[in-house]
Scaffold this motif. Structure first.
Motif, PDB file in Angstrom:
ATOM      1  N   VAL A  35       0.839  -1.205   0.000  1.00  0.00           N
ATOM      2  CA  VAL A  35       0.000   0.000   0.000  1.00  0.00           C
ATOM      3  C   VAL A  35       0.872   1.252   0.000  1.00  0.00           C
ATOM      4  O   VAL A  35       0.620   2.205  -0.757  1.00  0.00           O
ATOM      5  CB  VAL A  35      -0.947  -0.003   1.218  1.00  0.00           C
ATOM      6  N   LEU A  36       1.905   1.256   0.822  1.00  0.00           N
ATOM      7  CA  LEU A  36       2.813   2.406   0.862  1.00  0.00           C
ATOM      8  C   LEU A  36       3.486   2.603  -0.496  1.00  0.00           C
ATOM      9  O   LEU A  36       3.613   3.734  -0.984  1.00  0.00           O
ATOM     10  CB  LEU A  36       3.869   2.202   1.947  1.00  0.00           C
ATOM     11  N   GLY A  37       3.891   1.506  -1.106  1.00  0.00           N
ATOM     12  CA  GLY A  37       4.523   1.591  -2.416  1.00  0.00           C
ATOM     13  C   GLY A  37       3.601   2.167  -3.469  1.00  0.00           C
ATOM     14  O   GLY A  37       4.021   2.986  -4.302  1.00  0.00           O
ATOM     15  N   GLY A  94      10.480  -0.368  10.213  1.00  0.00           N
ATOM     16  CA  GLY A  94      11.629  -0.318   9.312  1.00  0.00           C
ATOM     17  C   GLY A  94      11.422  -1.161   8.070  1.00  0.00           C
ATOM     18  O   GLY A  94      11.741  -0.731   6.949  1.00  0.00           O
ATOM     19  N   PHE A  95      10.879  -2.352   8.246  1.00  0.00           N
ATOM     20  CA  PHE A  95      10.643  -3.232   7.099  1.00  0.00           C
ATOM     21  C   PHE A  95       9.589  -2.649   6.163  1.00  0.00           C
ATOM     22  O   PHE A  95       9.713  -2.729   4.944  1.00  0.00           O
ATOM     23  CB  PHE A  95      10.203  -4.618   7.571  1.00  0.00           C
ATOM     24  N   VAL A  96       8.532  -2.067   6.735  1.00  0.00           N
ATOM     25  CA  VAL A  96       7.484  -1.465   5.902  1.00  0.00           C
ATOM     26  C   VAL A  96       8.051  -0.302   5.100  1.00  0.00           C
ATOM     27  O   VAL A  96       7.768  -0.157   3.897  1.00  0.00           O
ATOM     28  CB  VAL A  96       6.298  -0.999   6.769  1.00  0.00           C
ATOM     29  N   MET A  97       8.856   0.545   5.735  1.00  0.00           N
ATOM     30  CA  MET A  97       9.447   1.673   5.030  1.00  0.00           C
ATOM     31  C   MET A  97      10.339   1.214   3.885  1.00  0.00           C
ATOM     32  O   MET A  97      10.261   1.724   2.760  1.00  0.00           O
ATOM     33  CB  MET A  97      10.242   2.539   6.016  1.00  0.00           C
ATOM     34  N   CYS A  98      11.189   0.246   4.168  1.00  0.00           N
ATOM     35  CA  CYS A  98      12.105  -0.260   3.147  1.00  0.00           C
ATOM     36  C   CYS A  98      11.341  -0.960   2.027  1.00  0.00           C
ATOM     37  O   CYS A  98      11.563  -0.692   0.842  1.00  0.00           O
ATOM     38  CB  CYS A  98      13.111  -1.210   3.787  1.00  0.00           C
ATOM     39  N   TYR A 102      11.026   0.387  -2.089  1.00  0.00           N
ATOM     40  CA  TYR A 102      11.421  -0.386  -3.270  1.00  0.00           C
ATOM     41  C   TYR A 102      10.200  -0.799  -4.100  1.00  0.00           C
ATOM     42  O   TYR A 102      10.262  -0.809  -5.339  1.00  0.00           O
ATOM     43  CB  TYR A 102      12.233  -1.609  -2.853  1.00  0.00           C
ATOM     44  N   ASN A 103       9.101  -1.130  -3.435  1.00  0.00           N
ATOM     45  CA  ASN A 103       7.878  -1.428  -4.186  1.00  0.00           C
ATOM     46  C   ASN A 103       7.452  -0.231  -5.034  1.00  0.00           C
ATOM     47  O   ASN A 103       6.974  -0.400  -6.161  1.00  0.00           O
ATOM     48  CB  ASN A 103       6.743  -1.798  -3.225  1.00  0.00           C
ATOM     49  N   SER A 104       7.607   0.967  -4.487  1.00  0.00           N
ATOM     50  CA  SER A 104       7.192   2.155  -5.224  1.00  0.00           C
ATOM     51  C   SER A 104       7.976   2.307  -6.525  1.00  0.00           C
ATOM     52  O   SER A 104       7.442   2.787  -7.528  1.00  0.00           O
ATOM     53  CB  SER A 104       7.371   3.414  -4.360  1.00  0.00           C
ATOM     54  N   GLU A 105       9.225   1.897  -6.525  1.00  0.00           N
ATOM     55  CA  GLU A 105      10.036   1.997  -7.743  1.00  0.00           C
ATOM     56  C   GLU A 105       9.545   1.024  -8.811  1.00  0.00           C
ATOM     57  O   GLU A 105       9.466   1.366  -9.999  1.00  0.00           O
ATOM     58  CB  GLU A 105      11.506   1.730  -7.421  1.00  0.00           C
ATOM     59  N   TYR A 106       9.219  -0.200  -8.401  1.00  0.00           N
ATOM     60  CA  TYR A 106       8.686  -1.169  -9.363  1.00  0.00           C
ATOM     61  C   TYR A 106       7.345  -0.683  -9.926  1.00  0.00           C
ATOM     62  O   TYR A 106       7.094  -0.772 -11.132  1.00  0.00           O
ATOM     63  CB  TYR A 106       8.489  -2.532  -8.696  1.00  0.00           C
ATOM     64  N   ILE A 107       6.503  -0.184  -9.054  1.00  0.00           N
ATOM     65  CA  ILE A 107       5.175   0.258  -9.501  1.00  0.00           C
ATOM     66  C   ILE A 107       5.279   1.519 -10.344  1.00  0.00           C
ATOM     67  O   ILE A 107       4.578   1.666 -11.355  1.00  0.00           O
ATOM     68  CB  ILE A 107       4.257   0.487  -8.279  1.00  0.00           C
ATOM     69  N   LEU A 138      -3.654   1.659 -12.527  1.00  0.00           N
ATOM     70  CA  LEU A 138      -3.079   0.833 -11.464  1.00  0.00           C
ATOM     71  C   LEU A 138      -3.279  -0.665 -11.670  1.00  0.00           C
ATOM     72  O   LEU A 138      -2.341  -1.440 -11.449  1.00  0.00           O
ATOM     73  CB  LEU A 138      -3.644   1.254 -10.103  1.00  0.00           C
ATOM     74  N   PRO A 139      -4.464  -1.135 -12.078  1.00  0.00           N
ATOM     75  CA  PRO A 139      -4.596  -2.588 -12.305  1.00  0.00           C
ATOM     76  C   PRO A 139      -3.591  -3.120 -13.317  1.00  0.00           C
ATOM     77  O   PRO A 139      -3.010  -4.194 -13.110  1.00  0.00           O
ATOM     78  CB  PRO A 139      -6.037  -2.721 -12.809  1.00  0.00           C
TER      79      PRO A 139
END
Length: 230
Positions: A35-37, A94-98, A102-107, A138-139
């Protein structure tokens, strides 16, 4: 004490307790990280100049900071400004932020690969820009980002072991405790490594099945072909 007694009566029960903590970290991190990504990726591509700049800066900071250092800041540093997190919560944040960065870059990359004309067509049909992004862009982007997101999930499985540095007794931490007490380092860490390998293998197969399920002709082929080989 023979090896069978050590394995089944001492090592495996402790490792299973540690594995439960590892899985809890993964299960809680993955959805929040996704979700953050998505939010950060959409903010960077479609947000205002200021929002895009903030998202870009946050991603650059997180990507440029070693995860272990970030965990230390969250657990040992924040109390100095009046914010105290438990070891588990600091690890989770920390894990959610990291994971989210990185997820945001893929998306974001997947969003950028979709033609802008689709938004224009949606707006011509009466949709707002954000409705077009939510229901049309987004889909498609999430389907295209599956390989990258799955890699990040696999990284999450492995870097969850860093929680031990904050005294969270997850899988690696449990193995370290047993190995140190009984001086059986090789046997213990071989089994710990095998458990991580099993988790990664299960994840890889699950992702291939998901790719096959959601595949759009001409969009995702590699996952289907690899699954056929298996």
């Amino acid at each position: 004490m023979d090896q069978a007694e050590f394995l089944f009566q001492i090592l495996l029960p402790v490792l299973m307790d540690g594995l439960a903590v590892t899985l809890k970290l993964i299960v809680l991190t993955a959805p929040f990280g996704l979700v953050l990504g998505i939010l950060v990726a959409v903010g960077r591509v479609y947000g205002s100049k200021n929002i895009s700049l903030i998202c870009k800066g946050a991603v650059a900071f997180i990507k440029g900071t070693p995860l272990l250092l970030m965990l230390f800041i969250l657990y040992f540093g924040l109390p100095s400004v009046g914010i105290t997190l438990s070891a588990f919560m600091a690890s989770l944040v920390g894990f959610v932020m990291c994971n989210g960065a990185y997820n945001s870059e893929y998306i974001r990359g997947a969003i950028s690969s979709i033609k802008e004309g689709q938004i224009i067509a949606a707006q011509a049909l009466g949709m707002t820009r954000m409705q077009a992004v939510r229901h049309i862009i987004l889909p498609q982007a999430l389907i295209r980002a599956i390989p990258g997101l799955s890699n990040e999930f696999i990284y999450l499985i492995k870097y969850s072991s860093l929680a031990y540095m904050l005294t969270v007794i997850e899988l690696t931490g449990a193995g370290k405790m047993v190995a140190t007490k009984y001086f059986e380092y090789t046997e213990v860490f071989v089994i710990v490594g095998a458990i991580y390998l099993l988790l990664v293998t299960i994840t890889t197969i699950a992702v291939m099945l998901i790719e096959r399920k959601v595949a759009v002709p001409g969009m995702t082929q590699s996952g289907r072909n690899m699954l056929d080989i298996l």
